[in-house]
Motif scaffolding. Structure first.
Motif, PDB file in Angstrom:
ATOM      1  N   LEU A 162      -1.348   4.350  -5.648  1.00  0.00           N
ATOM      2  CA  LEU A 162      -1.461   5.519  -6.373  1.00  0.00           C
ATOM      3  C   LEU A 162      -0.481   5.705  -7.485  1.00  0.00           C
ATOM      4  O   LEU A 162      -0.780   6.354  -8.696  1.00  0.00           O
ATOM      5  CB  LEU A 162      -1.414   6.710  -5.505  1.00  0.00           C
ATOM      6  N   GLU A 163       0.521   5.246  -7.338  1.00  0.00           N
ATOM      7  CA  GLU A 163       1.915   5.303  -8.307  1.00  0.00           C
ATOM      8  C   GLU A 163       2.024   4.164  -9.069  1.00  0.00           C
ATOM      9  O   GLU A 163       2.806   4.160  -9.693  1.00  0.00           O
ATOM     10  CB  GLU A 163       3.150   5.984  -7.699  1.00  0.00           C
ATOM     11  N   LEU A 166       1.143   4.449   5.264  1.00  0.00           N
ATOM     12  CA  LEU A 166       0.412   5.472   4.164  1.00  0.00           C
ATOM     13  C   LEU A 166       1.260   5.690   3.183  1.00  0.00           C
ATOM     14  O   LEU A 166       1.045   5.558   1.808  1.00  0.00           O
ATOM     15  CB  LEU A 166       0.018   6.623   4.854  1.00  0.00           C
ATOM     16  N   GLU A 167       2.744   5.625   3.396  1.00  0.00           N
ATOM     17  CA  GLU A 167       3.727   5.770   2.241  1.00  0.00           C
ATOM     18  C   GLU A 167       3.756   4.817   1.302  1.00  0.00           C
ATOM     19  O   GLU A 167       3.858   4.992   0.260  1.00  0.00           O
ATOM     20  CB  GLU A 167       5.014   6.135   2.747  1.00  0.00           C
ATOM     21  N   VAL A 168       3.951   3.549   1.715  1.00  0.00           N
ATOM     22  CA  VAL A 168       3.755   2.438   1.011  1.00  0.00           C
ATOM     23  C   VAL A 168       2.344   2.123   0.184  1.00  0.00           C
ATOM     24  O   VAL A 168       2.462   1.904  -0.855  1.00  0.00           O
ATOM     25  CB  VAL A 168       3.832   1.092   1.796  1.00  0.00           C
ATOM     26  N   MET A 169       1.394   2.827   0.965  1.00  0.00           N
ATOM     27  CA  MET A 169       0.014   2.522  -0.034  1.00  0.00           C
ATOM     28  C   MET A 169      -0.008   3.727  -0.979  1.00  0.00           C
ATOM     29  O   MET A 169      -0.353   3.267  -1.951  1.00  0.00           O
ATOM     30  CB  MET A 169      -1.122   2.763   1.007  1.00  0.00           C
ATOM     31  N   LYS A 174       9.302  -4.367  -5.386  1.00  0.00           N
ATOM     32  CA  LYS A 174      10.642  -4.441  -5.211  1.00  0.00           C
ATOM     33  C   LYS A 174      11.391  -2.825  -5.577  1.00  0.00           C
ATOM     34  O   LYS A 174      12.193  -2.634  -4.821  1.00  0.00           O
ATOM     35  CB  LYS A 174      11.261  -4.981  -6.660  1.00  0.00           C
ATOM     36  N   GLU A 175      10.657  -1.977  -6.174  1.00  0.00           N
ATOM     37  CA  GLU A 175      11.173  -0.539  -6.288  1.00  0.00           C
ATOM     38  C   GLU A 175      10.491   0.068  -5.105  1.00  0.00           C
ATOM     39  O   GLU A 175      11.577   1.168  -4.664  1.00  0.00           O
ATOM     40  CB  GLU A 175      10.160  -0.081  -7.624  1.00  0.00           C
ATOM     41  N   ILE A 176       9.530  -0.087  -4.543  1.00  0.00           N
ATOM     42  CA  ILE A 176       9.181   0.585  -3.188  1.00  0.00           C
ATOM     43  C   ILE A 176      10.100  -0.044  -2.049  1.00  0.00           C
ATOM     44  O   ILE A 176      10.522   0.996  -1.526  1.00  0.00           O
ATOM     45  CB  ILE A 176       7.652   0.005  -2.868  1.00  0.00           C
TER      46      ILE A 176
END
Length: 75
Positions: A33-34, A25-28, A39-41
């Motif tokens: 959404l953002e 969920l956090e990756v999604m 690479k940044e994730i």
């Protein structure tokens, strides 16, 4: 009518997200959404970029499956 449709869409999206593992969920959220690049994730979440791509891909498939199954589950 517009508010009713928005409420139904929101319910459907929340239903689809209810089944997500927290890590996915956090990756999604970060990716879709953002609009953050993989690479940044990977840097933010301290994950290999391959894991980030995999979670995003699997998450997208799971979201679609859950989103489409809303109608049959909530009749």
């Amino acid at each position: 009518d517009y508010n009713l449709n928005r409420r139904k869409l929101r319910e459907r999206i929340e239903f689809a997200l209810d089944f997500f593992p927290e890590k996915m969920l956090e990756v999604m959220k970060l990716r879709y959404l953002e609009n953050k690049p993989y690479k940044e994730i990977a840097k933010e979440e301290n994950l290999p970029i391959g894991n980030v791509k995999s979670r995003a891909r699997r998450g997208k498939k799971l979201f679609i499956k859950n989103f489409l199954s809303y109608e049959t589950t909530n009749l």
